[in-house]
Enzyme design. Structure first.
Site, PDB file in Angstrom:
ATOM      1  N   SER A 161       0.680  -1.085   0.511  1.00 55.24           N
ATOM      2  CA  SER A 161       0.309   0.085   0.074  1.00 55.24           C
ATOM      3  C   SER A 161       0.619   1.505   0.120  1.00 55.24           C
ATOM      4  CB  SER A 161      -1.407  -0.278   1.307  1.00 55.24           C
ATOM      5  OG  SER A 161      -2.406   1.155   0.217  1.00 55.24           O
ATOM      6  N   ASP A 219      -8.987  -4.305  -5.879  1.00 56.17           N
ATOM      7  CA  ASP A 219      -7.873  -3.491  -5.433  1.00 56.17           C
ATOM      8  C   ASP A 219      -8.319  -1.556  -5.963  1.00 56.17           C
ATOM      9  OD1 ASP A 219      -6.496  -1.769  -3.990  1.00 56.17           O
ATOM     10  OD2 ASP A 219      -4.994  -2.542  -4.487  1.00 56.17           O
ATOM     11  N   HIS A 277      -7.652  -5.068  -1.665  1.00 58.71           N
ATOM     12  CA  HIS A 277      -6.331  -4.892  -1.284  1.00 58.71           C
ATOM     13  C   HIS A 277      -6.278  -4.835   0.482  1.00 58.71           C
ATOM     14  CE1 HIS A 277      -3.131  -1.326  -1.188  1.00 58.71           C
ATOM     15  NE2 HIS A 277      -3.483  -0.366  -0.218  1.00 58.71           N
TER      16      HIS A 277
END
Length: 327
Positions: free
Chosen positions: A171, A268, A300
């Site tokens: 991320s 995601d 995600h």
């Protein structure tokens, strides 16, 4: 008390991954999750020992070191691959000491037989971007100060193989990993980084990268809100080159490593950006080995939230092989 626009009682699928915080009128930031910590321990836990070491006394920032217990059986002079990890959390949440990251890195280290250094960096909104990037680079420089075996930390001096250094993150940490390896290529570190793994990297821009990218304006505005909270001084908003790596016109051909792993998830919101990043790198003239893996039915950072699922275990295997297959 002011609630961040990222906090609501009813969350969409996208919002469930956004940081939940409240900002009080006096400026105090209250994080509503991600505050738990796991202490480091020199007692073997899950075949791994850990300890925290301060790398920036002036900012009171530490790294958490993870060492496989089997390292006690290394032959004289034998060393381990070195993994430098940057956690996610939208630059706002989590830390190397959070249960989710402590447990994940322990599993990676156990499986890959590497020495891992998980980096703490200052978080927004108290410390806006580029604080996270500046701290991360300071950590890399501190780690590489051990490359001749004369640094402050004995585990790194004696056990880290600086011919096999890997940078990784998920991320926001995936985004940070890209920028750190770009800077490593530009500033010519004494030892070259072997590879970088970016898992569901947080790249974004004002416009979708293709017709399959997120078109929903509500979702796009939510991502913009997160970035504004993390980087309120960005003149170009989400087109800031820190965030918009794919569409900003930045040159990625100087990425300072030999191998790249990009992992994306089909559900995601950052998935298409990750694929576009890989395509941009491939066309850039960068001379290295690129591997792209995609789990089409996952969201995600699914591997952190459902660690024993079939796809999480498959991604773990890919990551471990990326670290341990290099000689």
């Amino acid at each position: 008390m002011l609630s961040s626009p990222l906090y609501s009682e009813k969350k969409t699928k996208m919002e469930s991954h956004l940081p939940s915080i409240k900002i009080h009128k006096n400026g105090r930031v209250e994080r509503l999750s991600g505050n738990d910590v796991v202490p480091a321990s020199l007692d073997t836990q899950n075949d791994v020992v850990t300890k925290d070491v301060v790398y920036s006394p002036e900012l009171n920032l530490s790294v958490r070191l993870f060492l496989p217990h089997k390292s006690t059986k290394l032959a004289a002079g034998e060393k381990l691959p070195l993994l430098i990890y940057f956690h996610g959390g939208a630059y706002i949440m989590e830390s190397p000491f959070s249960p989710v990251y402590h447990n994940y890195l322990a599993e990676v280290v156990k499986a890959s037989n590497c020495l891992a250094v998980s980096v703490q960096y200052r978080r927004a909104p108290e410390h806006p971007i580029p604080a996270a990037y500046n701290d991360s680079w300071s950590a890399i420089r501190w780690i590489f100060s051990h490359s001749d075996g004369v640094g402050e930390e004995v585990w790194i001096n004696e056990l880290a193989d600086f011919a096999r250094v890997f940078v990784a993150g998920d991320s926001a940490g995936g985004n940070i990993s890209h920028h750190m390896v770009m800077r490593a290529g530009k500033e010519k570190l004494q030892r070259r980084i072997k590879g970088v793994a970016m898992v569901h990297p947080g790249f974004w821009g004002k416009d979708p990268v293709d017709e399959k990218d997120v078109q929903d304006e509500r979702i796009r505005s939510q991502v913009a809100e997160v970035w504004e909270l993390a980087s309120p001084n960005s003149v170009d908003g989400v087109d800031d080159p820190w965030l918009n790596v794919v569409g900003s016109g930045s040159d990625v051909s100087g990425l300072g490593c030999e191998r790249v792993l990009v992992a994306v998830a089909g559900k995601d919101v950052f998935g298409r950006q990750g694929l576009a990043y890989a395509a941009k790198l491939e066309k850039s003239g960068w001379r290295g080995e690129l591997e792209v893996v995609e789990e089409e039915e996952e969201g995600h950072c699914f591997h952190l939230h459902n660690t024993n699922s079939e796809n999480a275990l498959k991604l773990m295997k890919t990551f471990v092989e990326f670290i341990s297959s290099s000689v």
